[in-house]
Scaffold this motif. Structure first.
Motif, PDB file in Angstrom:
ATOM      1  N   GLU A  71      43.968  43.248  69.666  1.00 41.79           N
ATOM      2  CA  GLU A  71      43.590  43.010  71.060  1.00 41.79           C
ATOM      3  C   GLU A  71      44.201  41.754  71.656  1.00 41.79           C
ATOM      4  N   GLN A  72      44.635  40.784  70.824  1.00 39.87           N
ATOM      5  CA  GLN A  72      45.216  39.573  71.400  1.00 39.87           C
ATOM      6  C   GLN A  72      46.622  39.789  71.950  1.00 39.87           C
ATOM      7  N   PHE A  73      47.229  40.932  71.624  1.00 39.51           N
ATOM      8  CA  PHE A  73      48.568  41.250  72.114  1.00 39.51           C
ATOM      9  C   PHE A  73      48.482  42.253  73.258  1.00 39.51           C
ATOM     10  N   GLU A  74      49.320  42.064  74.260  1.00 40.20           N
ATOM     11  CA  GLU A  74      49.348  42.943  75.433  1.00 40.20           C
ATOM     12  C   GLU A  74      50.733  43.557  75.569  1.00 40.20           C
ATOM     13  N   ASN A  75      50.780  44.862  75.679  1.00 38.09           N
ATOM     14  CA  ASN A  75      52.055  45.566  75.828  1.00 38.09           C
ATOM     15  C   ASN A  75      52.545  45.451  77.269  1.00 38.09           C
ATOM     16  N   ILE A  76      53.800  45.038  77.454  1.00 39.93           N
ATOM     17  CA  ILE A  76      54.396  44.859  78.777  1.00 39.93           C
ATOM     18  C   ILE A  76      55.622  45.764  78.886  1.00 39.93           C
ATOM     19  N   CYS A  77      55.785  46.375  80.057  1.00 39.95           N
ATOM     20  CA  CYS A  77      56.843  47.378  80.214  1.00 39.95           C
ATOM     21  C   CYS A  77      57.998  46.937  81.097  1.00 39.95           C
ATOM     22  N   THR A  78      57.858  45.855  81.847  1.00 38.52           N
ATOM     23  CA  THR A  78      58.942  45.434  82.748  1.00 38.52           C
ATOM     24  C   THR A  78      59.327  43.993  82.458  1.00 38.52           C
ATOM     25  N   SER A  79      60.593  43.686  82.650  1.00 41.35           N
ATOM     26  CA  SER A  79      61.069  42.320  82.406  1.00 41.35           C
ATOM     27  C   SER A  79      60.496  41.340  83.423  1.00 41.35           C
ATOM     28  N   GLU A  80      60.177  41.826  84.640  1.00 42.25           N
ATOM     29  CA  GLU A  80      59.578  40.945  85.641  1.00 42.25           C
ATOM     30  C   GLU A  80      58.216  40.443  85.180  1.00 42.25           C
ATOM     31  N   ASP A  81      57.400  41.354  84.615  1.00 46.68           N
ATOM     32  CA  ASP A  81      56.087  40.948  84.106  1.00 46.68           C
ATOM     33  C   ASP A  81      56.221  40.024  82.905  1.00 46.68           C
ATOM     34  N   ILE A  82      57.211  40.292  82.056  1.00 46.04           N
ATOM     35  CA  ILE A  82      57.436  39.428  80.895  1.00 46.04           C
ATOM     36  C   ILE A  82      57.821  38.028  81.346  1.00 46.04           C
ATOM     37  N   THR A  83      58.702  37.951  82.344  1.00 47.48           N
ATOM     38  CA  THR A  83      59.138  36.661  82.878  1.00 47.48           C
ATOM     39  C   THR A  83      57.956  35.862  83.415  1.00 47.48           C
ATOM     40  N   GLU A  84      57.089  36.541  84.168  1.00 52.18           N
ATOM     41  CA  GLU A  84      55.923  35.852  84.740  1.00 52.18           C
ATOM     42  C   GLU A  84      55.001  35.336  83.641  1.00 52.18           C
ATOM     43  N   ARG A  85      54.809  36.148  82.587  1.00 55.00           N
ATOM     44  CA  ARG A  85      53.938  35.721  81.493  1.00 55.00           C
ATOM     45  C   ARG A  85      54.527  34.515  80.759  1.00 55.00           C
ATOM     46  N   ILE A  86      55.817  34.527  80.501  1.00 55.35           N
ATOM     47  CA  ILE A  86      56.453  33.410  79.798  1.00 55.35           C
ATOM     48  C   ILE A  86      56.296  32.124  80.597  1.00 55.35           C
ATOM     49  N   LEU A  87      56.445  32.222  81.918  1.00 49.19           N
ATOM     50  CA  LEU A  87      56.303  31.041  82.770  1.00 49.19           C
ATOM     51  C   LEU A  87      54.868  30.538  82.819  1.00 49.19           C
ATOM     52  N   ASN A  88      53.922  31.395  82.433  1.00 53.58           N
ATOM     53  CA  ASN A  88      52.514  31.006  82.428  1.00 53.58           C
ATOM     54  C   ASN A  88      52.033  30.616  81.040  1.00 53.58           C
ATOM     55  N   GLY A  89      52.946  30.383  80.113  1.00 56.69           N
ATOM     56  CA  GLY A  89      52.558  29.891  78.798  1.00 56.69           C
ATOM     57  C   GLY A  89      52.299  30.961  77.765  1.00 56.69           C
ATOM     58  N   TYR A  90      52.808  32.180  77.980  1.00 58.75           N
ATOM     59  CA  TYR A  90      52.681  33.243  76.998  1.00 58.75           C
ATOM     60  C   TYR A  90      53.909  33.250  76.084  1.00 58.75           C
ATOM     61  N   ILE A  91      53.755  33.852  74.914  1.00 58.81           N
ATOM     62  CA  ILE A  91      54.874  34.100  74.011  1.00 58.81           C
ATOM     63  C   ILE A  91      55.226  35.582  74.089  1.00 58.81           C
ATOM     64  N   ALA A  92      56.468  35.887  74.404  1.00 62.58           N
ATOM     65  CA  ALA A  92      56.931  37.276  74.467  1.00 62.58           C
ATOM     66  C   ALA A  92      57.468  37.675  73.100  1.00 62.58           C
ATOM     67  N   ILE A  93      57.017  38.827  72.597  1.00 60.01           N
ATOM     68  CA  ILE A  93      57.409  39.333  71.281  1.00 60.01           C
ATOM     69  C   ILE A  93      58.116  40.662  71.474  1.00 60.01           C
ATOM     70  N   PHE A  94      59.360  40.761  71.036  1.00 60.80           N
ATOM     71  CA  PHE A  94      60.168  41.971  71.184  1.00 60.80           C
ATOM     72  C   PHE A  94      60.349  42.617  69.819  1.00 60.80           C
ATOM     73  N   LEU A  95      59.994  43.903  69.733  1.00 60.94           N
ATOM     74  CA  LEU A  95      60.148  44.668  68.508  1.00 60.94           C
ATOM     75  C   LEU A  95      61.347  45.592  68.652  1.00 60.94           C
ATOM     76  N   ASN A  96      62.407  45.311  67.879  1.00 59.10           N
ATOM     77  CA  ASN A  96      63.638  46.111  67.919  1.00 59.10           C
ATOM     78  C   ASN A  96      64.210  46.229  69.334  1.00 59.10           C
ATOM     79  N   GLN A  97      63.930  45.255  70.183  1.00 60.03           N
ATOM     80  CA  GLN A  97      64.417  45.186  71.557  1.00 60.03           C
ATOM     81  C   GLN A  97      63.955  46.351  72.435  1.00 60.03           C
ATOM     82  N   SER A  98      63.072  47.202  71.897  1.00 56.44           N
ATOM     83  CA  SER A  98      62.631  48.376  72.653  1.00 56.44           C
ATOM     84  C   SER A  98      61.172  48.286  73.091  1.00 56.44           C
TER      85      SER A  98
END
Length: 479
Positions: A71-98
């Motif tokens: 539950e501590q991990f959230e699945n994100i589908c767009t790079s825009e949402d990932i960018t916003e999360r990273i700027l807000n202090g989140y860690i983005a985790i990519f599995l096989n780049q997919s």
């Protein structure tokens, strides 16, 4: 633009091109890749919840994918949402780049809670806000342990995307005023919102007025006491200052010490501030008017002393006063901008050495030195720096009118100032309330601090439907 799963990592990296502070870390032969800003995350959270757990997992997709379903991990589908999360202090985790997931690790270093340097008090709370929105909200929540304290987030700045938290107490606030504040914030078109003192100037009803239209404070106890009156508070992330609305002119003369001391002492102090307001505004201007046009108003004994002190001064009273007032302002700014120890030295040198030398050189009279010094000291009595700075501007205008037209000019200037205050509004509520419109009883409570329990009415300016206070200690600024 929609993104395919295969392009999530690439698009995110391209968005952060030339951001050398972005950290990219790979695990499991690049099966896992992490993107984050070290300056925005908590290192302990990163190590305990991300780095060490993933290092201990087996090197296969099923095990890693199963762990990412926690539950501590959230699945994100767009790079825009990932960018916003990273700027807000989140860690983005990519599995096989997919596949992309994020986890909240926000925890930048902040300064500790200290006493406010601009709003000092003798007794009472010594906590002040810092630059962390979460910490500032906790300072308020600790004082108001009720679900009726509501917080609404509003985003400001097209580029900065700063968060403004609007605080109010349900059942006390007028919802129309709250909607007005939200609308004003949403109407602000600016790339970067830096700080609350700058931001409140963007939502002023009268941006060309020299008078401050919103109370700004660094003290959580001041915020809480105003929330209890039905007001709205605004706190911005990365700003140690909060704003309060709606605000009237008399709010700028109130201090937490008024409530913390006995009612007689608090009332006397407020009256002293009102007296200091008139002194800093009119004293120098009155001196210029009298010495230029109205010598008959000066007692005979004082007239001889005044004439002697001005005997060798080559300037007119108006020019003499302007020179000294500008000098005082220069010394004030120099003392404020220089380091503390040097600033104190500048004040001593300027106040004693320069003043005494100017009198001995015959450039100014010693009487004017006393007048200007009293006016300057009276301006420091104001608990709000914002109103003190505004009065300094008004003082120069009154000095000019007094030098040109004497007491008539001084009277005209005061009338114009009162007219200006009467025409201002804050969130469509009268700025000069309760003097205009006139509410005599409320005006008395605005100037005097009556004993607790003797006034249980909230101010009319907040338009609250719950006009009765429950008489709890320290909840009303009009007590």
């Amino acid at each position: 633009m929609e993104n395919t799963n295969d392009s999530l990592l690439l698009n995110t990296i391209n968005t952060f091109s030339d951001c050398d502070d972005l950290t990219r870390y790979s695990l499991k032969n690049k099966q896992l890749q992490f993107l984050y800003f070290k300056s925005l995350i908590d290192k302990k959270t990163y190590e305990q919840e991300v780095l060490y757990p993933f290092e201990s997992l087996k090197d296969d997709n099923k095990t890693v994918s199963a762990y990412l379903k926690n539950e501590q991990f959230e699945n994100i589908c767009t790079s825009e949402d990932i960018t916003e999360r990273i700027l807000n202090g989140y860690i983005a985790i990519f599995l096989n780049q997919s596949e992309a997931y994020v986890i909240n690790a926000f925890g930048p270093k902040t300064r500790s809670i200290k006493e406010s340097e601009t709003e000092t008090t003798i007794i009472g709370s010594h906590e002040s806000f810092i630059e962390s929105l979460a910490m500032n909200l906790s300072l308020v929540r600790r004082r108001v342990r009720s679900p009726k304290l509501k917080v609404v987030y509003v985003s400001v700045g097209e580029i900065s995307r700063n968060t403004v938290a609007l605080l109010y107490i349900e059942g006390l606030v007028d919802m129309e005023l709250l909607d007005q504040v939200k609308q004003k914030i949403n109407d602000v078109e600016v790339d970067i919102a830096v700080d609350i003192p700058i931001f409140v100037q963007m939502i002023d009803d009268f941006p060309y007025s020299f008078m401050p239209q919103y109370i700004t404070t660094e003290r959580p106890d001041v915020v809480v006491s105003n929330l209890a009156n039905g007001k709205i508070a605004g706190i911005m992330d990365n700003s140690p200052t909060a704003f309060l609305a709606p605000t009237n002119f008399f709010d700028f003369f109130h201090s937490p010490d008024d409530r913390n001391q006995r009612w007689a002492v608090g009332s006397a102090t407020r009256v002293l501030r009102i007296l200091a307001f008139f002194i800093t505004l009119t004293f120098t201007a009155f001196y210029v008017a009298v010495t230029t046009f109205h010598y008959e108003m000066i007692p005979e004994a004082l007239l001889m002393s005044l004439a002697e002190s001005r005997n060798n001064v080559p300037f007119s009273p108006l020019l003499e006063a302007l020179i000294m007032e500008v000098t005082i302002e220069l010394l004030r700014e120099a003392g404020a901008r220089l380091p503390t120890k040097i600033g104190q030295t500048i004040g001593i040198v300027g106040g004693i050495v320069i003043g005494q030398s100017a009198v001995q050189a015959g450039l100014v009279s010693n009487t004017l030195i006393i007048v200007v010094a009293i006016s300057a000291i009276a301006s420091f009595v104001m608990p709000s720096y914002m109103i003190s700075a505004a009065l300094r501007i008004a003082r120069f205008g009154l000095i000019l009118l007094a030098g040109l037209l004497g007491n008539y000019g001084l009277l005209i200037g005061i009338i114009l100032l009162l007219a200006h205050l009467s025409t201002l509004s804050n969130l469509s509520t009268p700025y000069f309330n309760p003097a205009s419109p006139f509410h005599p009883k409320e005006l008395v409570y605005a100037i005097l601090r009556v004993p607790y329990g003797k006034n249980n009415r909230r101010p009319t300016q907040t338009r609250t439907k719950n006009k009765e206070d429950v008489k709890s200690l320290g909840t009303s600024e009009y007590e």
